[in-house]
Motif scaffolding. Structure first.
Motif, mmCIF file in Angstrom:
data_model
loop_
_atom_site.group_PDB
_atom_site.id
_atom_site.type_symbol
_atom_site.label_atom_id
_atom_site.label_comp_id
_atom_site.label_asym_id
_atom_site.label_seq_id
_atom_site.Cartn_x
_atom_site.Cartn_y
_atom_site.Cartn_z
ATOM 1 N N GLU A 145 0.867 -1.167 0.000
ATOM 2 C CA GLU A 145 0.000 0.000 0.000
ATOM 3 C C GLU A 145 0.904 1.217 0.000
ATOM 4 O O GLU A 145 1.850 1.287 0.791
ATOM 5 C CB GLU A 145 -0.883 -0.022 1.247
ATOM 6 C CG GLU A 145 -1.948 1.024 1.259
ATOM 7 C CD GLU A 145 -2.858 0.866 2.462
ATOM 8 O OE1 GLU A 145 -2.362 1.057 3.607
ATOM 9 O OE2 GLU A 145 -4.029 0.550 2.275
ATOM 10 N N TRP A 175 2.404 4.739 0.714
ATOM 11 C CA TRP A 175 2.416 5.752 1.750
ATOM 12 C C TRP A 175 3.443 6.808 1.348
ATOM 13 O O TRP A 175 4.307 6.538 0.514
ATOM 14 C CB TRP A 175 2.810 5.130 3.100
ATOM 15 C CG TRP A 175 1.698 4.359 3.725
ATOM 16 C CD1 TRP A 175 1.269 3.128 3.388
ATOM 17 C CD2 TRP A 175 0.874 4.798 4.794
ATOM 18 N NE1 TRP A 175 0.227 2.747 4.177
ATOM 19 C CE2 TRP A 175 -0.034 3.758 5.054
ATOM 20 C CE3 TRP A 175 0.816 5.953 5.552
ATOM 21 C CZ2 TRP A 175 -1.009 3.861 6.040
ATOM 22 C CZ3 TRP A 175 -0.145 6.039 6.552
ATOM 23 C CH2 TRP A 175 -1.042 4.994 6.776
ATOM 24 N N ARG A 231 -0.150 -3.662 3.641
ATOM 25 C CA ARG A 231 -1.536 -3.235 3.797
ATOM 26 C C ARG A 231 -2.129 -3.736 5.102
ATOM 27 O O ARG A 231 -2.986 -3.087 5.694
ATOM 28 C CB ARG A 231 -2.349 -3.783 2.621
ATOM 29 C CG ARG A 231 -3.783 -3.401 2.648
ATOM 30 C CD ARG A 231 -4.615 -3.998 1.560
ATOM 31 N NE ARG A 231 -3.869 -4.534 0.451
ATOM 32 C CZ ARG A 231 -4.412 -5.110 -0.599
ATOM 33 N NH1 ARG A 231 -5.698 -5.227 -0.669
ATOM 34 N NH2 ARG A 231 -3.680 -5.589 -1.574
#
Length: 149
Positions: free
Chosen positions: A42, A44, A51
């Motif tokens: 995920e 960032w 995730r």
């Protein structure tokens, strides 16, 4: 960090890598598929993170899942396709065969009769009297739900 690189996370350095089982079972493959999908990357601002647990990507479980699936015979493209698919319960055949499905034999060339037994060429398989040849299945009982009061 790339998938093959060693993590700099202190927890990863202390615990080390999760070992891959010597003999893979269908359960190991199912857990590995779930691990790579649930523990996917995920984005960032500080870089990709897992995730599921927010650890640096790839986390220990994602790396373990990839190693198990590679040991099972999947290549990187197939594993990436599983991750993109996003379903942690997708079925991966066991044992995994790279050659693909077997070619189907047309019914005219099949030496088997209707009942699944080998029939001599030019002979019709015998039909047994008294039914369709399928075992009788008793009707399923109706569920007894509690009444609303």
């Amino acid at each position: 960090m790339r998938v093959g690189e060693q993590s700099t996370d202190p927890i990863d350095q202390i615990l080390g890598e999760v070992p891959v089982p010597a003999q893979l079972t269908p359960e190991d493959v199912r857990l590995a598929v779930r691990a790579v999908v649930v523990h996917a990357a995920e984005e960032w601002p500080a870089g990709p993170k897992c995730r599921n647990d927010g650890a640096a990507y790839p986390c220990r479980l994602h790396r373990w899942g990839r190693r198990v699936l590679e040991a099972h015979g999947l290549n990187e493209r197939q594993i990436d396709a599983l991750v993109r698919h996003g379903n942690p319960f997708v079925h991966v055949p066991f044992p995994f065969v790279l050659t693909g499905p077997r070619p189907a034999v047309p019914a005219a060339q099949s030496p088997r009769g209707q009942a699944g037994r080998v029939a001599a060429p030019g002979v019709r398989p015998a039909i047994r009297p008294g039914g369709t040849g399928r075992p009788a299945v008793p009707p399923a009982p109706r569920p007894r739900w509690p009444r609303a009061s």
